[in-house]
Design a protein around this motif. Structure first.
Motif, mmCIF file in Angstrom:
data_model
loop_
_atom_site.group_PDB
_atom_site.id
_atom_site.type_symbol
_atom_site.label_atom_id
_atom_site.label_comp_id
_atom_site.label_asym_id
_atom_site.label_seq_id
_atom_site.Cartn_x
_atom_site.Cartn_y
_atom_site.Cartn_z
ATOM 1 N N LYS A 124 0.836 -1.207 0.000
ATOM 2 C CA LYS A 124 0.000 0.000 0.000
ATOM 3 C C LYS A 124 0.871 1.259 0.000
ATOM 4 O O LYS A 124 0.492 2.286 -0.572
ATOM 5 C CB LYS A 124 -0.921 0.007 1.236
ATOM 6 N N GLN A 125 2.024 1.174 0.650
ATOM 7 C CA GLN A 125 2.905 2.332 0.740
ATOM 8 C C GLN A 125 3.976 2.336 -0.350
ATOM 9 O O GLN A 125 4.896 3.134 -0.329
ATOM 10 C CB GLN A 125 3.545 2.366 2.136
ATOM 11 N N ARG A 126 3.836 1.406 -1.282
ATOM 12 C CA ARG A 126 4.732 1.296 -2.441
ATOM 13 C C ARG A 126 6.196 1.160 -2.045
ATOM 14 O O ARG A 126 7.088 1.808 -2.587
ATOM 15 C CB ARG A 126 4.518 2.481 -3.391
ATOM 16 N N ASP A 127 6.440 0.319 -1.048
ATOM 17 C CA ASP A 127 7.796 0.028 -0.599
ATOM 18 C C ASP A 127 8.199 -1.368 -1.066
ATOM 19 O O ASP A 127 7.354 -2.204 -1.378
ATOM 20 C CB ASP A 127 7.875 0.114 0.932
ATOM 21 N N ALA A 128 9.505 -1.611 -1.088
ATOM 22 C CA ALA A 128 10.044 -2.882 -1.587
ATOM 23 C C ALA A 128 10.191 -3.881 -0.445
ATOM 24 O O ALA A 128 10.525 -3.519 0.683
ATOM 25 C CB ALA A 128 11.394 -2.642 -2.248
ATOM 26 N N VAL A 129 9.951 -5.157 -0.747
ATOM 27 C CA VAL A 129 10.043 -6.197 0.279
ATOM 28 C C VAL A 129 10.861 -7.373 -0.243
ATOM 29 O O VAL A 129 10.792 -7.731 -1.413
ATOM 30 C CB VAL A 129 8.631 -6.670 0.724
ATOM 31 N N GLY A 130 11.651 -7.966 0.654
ATOM 32 C CA GLY A 130 12.391 -9.183 0.348
ATOM 33 C C GLY A 130 12.146 -10.201 1.449
ATOM 34 O O GLY A 130 11.563 -9.883 2.495
ATOM 35 N N LEU A 131 12.575 -11.445 1.233
ATOM 36 C CA LEU A 131 12.316 -12.507 2.204
ATOM 37 C C LEU A 131 13.490 -13.479 2.272
ATOM 38 O O LEU A 131 14.045 -13.863 1.251
ATOM 39 C CB LEU A 131 11.048 -13.284 1.820
ATOM 40 N N SER A 132 13.856 -13.846 3.513
ATOM 41 C CA SER A 132 14.789 -14.954 3.745
ATOM 42 C C SER A 132 14.135 -15.948 4.680
ATOM 43 O O SER A 132 13.436 -15.553 5.624
ATOM 44 C CB SER A 132 16.094 -14.455 4.376
ATOM 45 N N VAL A 133 14.348 -17.248 4.422
ATOM 46 C CA VAL A 133 13.830 -18.312 5.280
ATOM 47 C C VAL A 133 14.995 -19.249 5.598
ATOM 48 O O VAL A 133 15.743 -19.647 4.699
ATOM 49 C CB VAL A 133 12.702 -19.107 4.585
ATOM 50 N N PHE A 134 15.147 -19.594 6.889
ATOM 51 C CA PHE A 134 16.225 -20.519 7.250
ATOM 52 C C PHE A 134 15.738 -21.527 8.279
ATOM 53 O O PHE A 134 14.780 -21.289 9.008
ATOM 54 C CB PHE A 134 17.439 -19.756 7.800
ATOM 55 N N SER A 135 16.408 -22.669 8.325
ATOM 56 C CA SER A 135 16.215 -23.660 9.387
ATOM 57 C C SER A 135 17.594 -24.286 9.605
ATOM 58 O O SER A 135 18.493 -23.628 10.106
ATOM 59 C CB SER A 135 15.162 -24.701 8.988
ATOM 60 N N ASP A 136 17.781 -25.550 9.148
ATOM 61 C CA ASP A 136 19.122 -26.127 9.155
ATOM 62 C C ASP A 136 19.844 -25.825 7.844
ATOM 63 O O ASP A 136 21.011 -26.176 7.672
ATOM 64 C CB ASP A 136 19.063 -27.634 9.402
ATOM 65 N N THR A 137 19.118 -25.170 6.912
ATOM 66 C CA THR A 137 19.712 -24.681 5.663
ATOM 67 C C THR A 137 19.174 -23.266 5.409
ATOM 68 O O THR A 137 18.197 -22.853 6.022
ATOM 69 C CB THR A 137 19.321 -25.568 4.455
ATOM 70 N N TYR A 138 19.824 -22.567 4.501
ATOM 71 C CA TYR A 138 19.300 -21.269 4.054
ATOM 72 C C TYR A 138 18.320 -21.608 2.941
ATOM 73 O O TYR A 138 18.686 -21.772 1.793
ATOM 74 C CB TYR A 138 20.456 -20.395 3.556
ATOM 75 N N GLU A 139 17.040 -21.731 3.311
ATOM 76 C CA GLU A 139 16.042 -22.335 2.423
ATOM 77 C C GLU A 139 15.626 -21.438 1.261
ATOM 78 O O GLU A 139 15.285 -21.918 0.187
ATOM 79 C CB GLU A 139 14.777 -22.687 3.226
ATOM 80 N N TYR A 140 15.597 -20.131 1.501
ATOM 81 C CA TYR A 140 14.997 -19.257 0.485
ATOM 82 C C TYR A 140 15.514 -17.836 0.648
ATOM 83 O O TYR A 140 15.715 -17.349 1.758
ATOM 84 C CB TYR A 140 13.467 -19.255 0.665
ATOM 85 N N TYR A 141 15.755 -17.200 -0.491
ATOM 86 C CA TYR A 141 16.142 -15.782 -0.490
ATOM 87 C C TYR A 141 15.504 -15.079 -1.677
ATOM 88 O O TYR A 141 15.559 -15.561 -2.809
ATOM 89 C CB TYR A 141 17.663 -15.632 -0.577
ATOM 90 N N ALA A 142 14.864 -13.950 -1.409
ATOM 91 C CA ALA A 142 14.352 -13.078 -2.471
ATOM 92 C C ALA A 142 14.756 -11.654 -2.111
ATOM 93 O O ALA A 142 14.503 -11.207 -0.986
ATOM 94 C CB ALA A 142 12.835 -13.183 -2.589
ATOM 95 N N PRO A 143 15.412 -10.930 -3.019
ATOM 96 C CA PRO A 143 15.829 -9.551 -2.735
ATOM 97 C C PRO A 143 14.626 -8.621 -2.666
ATOM 98 O O PRO A 143 13.500 -9.018 -3.007
ATOM 99 C CB PRO A 143 16.729 -9.202 -3.919
ATOM 100 N N GLU A 144 14.842 -7.379 -2.235
ATOM 101 C CA GLU A 144 13.740 -6.432 -2.056
ATOM 102 C C GLU A 144 13.284 -5.877 -3.413
ATOM 103 O O GLU A 144 14.076 -5.280 -4.137
ATOM 104 C CB GLU A 144 14.162 -5.265 -1.153
ATOM 105 N N LYS A 145 12.016 -6.096 -3.713
ATOM 106 C CA LYS A 145 11.395 -5.543 -4.921
ATOM 107 C C LYS A 145 9.963 -5.153 -4.579
ATOM 108 O O LYS A 145 9.423 -5.571 -3.556
ATOM 109 C CB LYS A 145 11.398 -6.563 -6.064
ATOM 110 N N GLY A 146 9.334 -4.386 -5.455
ATOM 111 C CA GLY A 146 7.987 -3.903 -5.160
ATOM 112 C C GLY A 146 6.919 -4.329 -6.145
ATOM 113 O O GLY A 146 5.771 -3.929 -6.008
ATOM 114 N N SER A 147 7.250 -5.165 -7.123
ATOM 115 C CA SER A 147 6.276 -5.512 -8.171
ATOM 116 C C SER A 147 5.216 -6.483 -7.646
ATOM 117 O O SER A 147 5.434 -7.221 -6.690
ATOM 118 C CB SER A 147 6.987 -6.151 -9.365
ATOM 119 N N ASP A 148 4.064 -6.483 -8.315
ATOM 120 C CA ASP A 148 2.986 -7.423 -7.960
ATOM 121 C C ASP A 148 3.451 -8.870 -8.113
ATOM 122 O O ASP A 148 3.124 -9.730 -7.293
ATOM 123 C CB ASP A 148 1.755 -7.188 -8.855
ATOM 124 N N ARG A 149 4.199 -9.135 -9.169
ATOM 125 C CA ARG A 149 4.686 -10.500 -9.420
ATOM 126 C C ARG A 149 5.595 -10.963 -8.275
ATOM 127 O O ARG A 149 5.532 -12.116 -7.842
ATOM 128 C CB ARG A 149 5.445 -10.527 -10.754
#
Length: 308
Positions: A124-149
């Motif tokens: 809503k505020q048109r800011d960029a978001v990224g995500l990291s997920v970890f457990s016993d491995t670094y499971e997922y990484y997405a850099p900060e972007k703001g697109s709908d996709r």
């Protein structure tokens, strides 16, 4: 029976985006009556639509109520960069939910919905978001972007964390927080959801949290707990077998016999975490599993205001 329960659980969070939007819309409505009214100006004020302007920001809900065209007015485009981090170790999949129990009453479910709620507000505020997920491995990484996709991709990953629970996965928090810190090159707000269960090595854990603050990042740590069981050790006094969900180790005991000692140790650990975070200028917020997302949103808005 197990398959039916799994289907019921999945249907409960299949509309994660819709549920997150409902939480945010309710929060914004409530802000008009609260001390945080000033924050809503960033996305909740309107101006009359002028013929020839882009229709992209017309508020159609308001049109349905008033029969007049208004566009949402954004007073400042901060282009904040926000990176969400979720601990996906086995301990985060506690407690095991009963049939019909809301998915956000487990630690991972609460963290996932809280992350989706923050994403909705960021969008809503048109800011960029990224995500990291970890457990016993670094499971997922997405850099900060703001697109709908990009938002859709991250929401799909969040749903996946609930559909595929971790079994006997220990936490390598220290290792992966350092790795995430190395990836964060541009100044960002970093928001971490974790239960802070890490075997020993407290100093190493605190050093990893401090590393997240390099490059003038702002760090918010949401310490996710099940207050009833993990803080208050609220079990009946029947003999019980307690199982470490990460190592598989078991211990048989009467809860009442160790309740007092357990609660003292937990309280001391929480105080140490809070004090260390304060010393390192990390915002520390303990949160109980359940539906109180106002604390999450209010913390975010206050910290964003201070981020500058």
């Amino acid at each position: 029976m197990m398959i039916e329960q799994q289907k019921e659980l999945i249907s409960g969070f299949k509309h994660l985006e819709l549920l997150a939007n409902q939480v945010v819309e309710g929060f914004i409505s409530g802000m008009h009556k609260s001390p945080f009214h000033g924050f809503s100006a960033e996305f909740a004020e309107h101006k009359v639509y002028n013929k020839g302007e882009s229709t992209k920001h017309i508020d159609w809900k308001l049109f349905a109520k008033t029969d007049r065209l208004y566009t949402k007015r954004y007073e400042e485009e901060t282009n904040l960069r926000c990176h969400l981090i979720i601990d996906n170790s086995s301990s985060m999949h506690f407690p095991q939910l009963e049939s019909g129990q809301p998915f956000y009453e487990s630690k991972i479910g609460f963290s996932v919905l809280a992350a989706a709620v923050l994403m909705n507000l960021l969008k809503k505020q048109r800011d960029a978001v990224g995500l990291s997920v970890f457990s016993d491995t670094y499971e997922y990484y997405a850099p900060e972007k703001g697109s709908d996709r990009h938002h859709r991709m991250i929401l799909n990953k969040l749903e996946d964390l609930l559909e595929n629970p971790k079994v006997a996965k220990p936490t390598e928090t220290v290792t992966f927080l350092h790795q995430i810190a190395e990836k964060m090159h541009r100044r960002s707000m970093i928001i971490l959801f974790t239960d802070m269960f890490q075997n020993g090595e407290e100093e190493k854990l605190f050093n990893a949290l401090q590393h997240l603050k390099h490059n003038k990042h702002k760090v918010v740590l949401f310490h996710v707990v099940d207050e009833k069981r993990e803080l208050n050790f609220d079990f009946d006094n029947a003999p019980r077998k307690f199982i470490d969900v990460e190592s598989g180790e078991t211990v048989n005991l009467f809860a009442e016999n160790i309740k007092e000692v357990y609660e003292k140790n937990v309280e001391a650990y929480f105080k140490k975490v809070a004090m260390t975070c304060a010393q390192n200028k990390i915002k520390y917020v303990p949160v109980n599993v359940g539906a109180n997302f106002e604390k999450i949103l209010t913390t975010y808005l206050v910290e964003k205001q201070m981020f500058g």
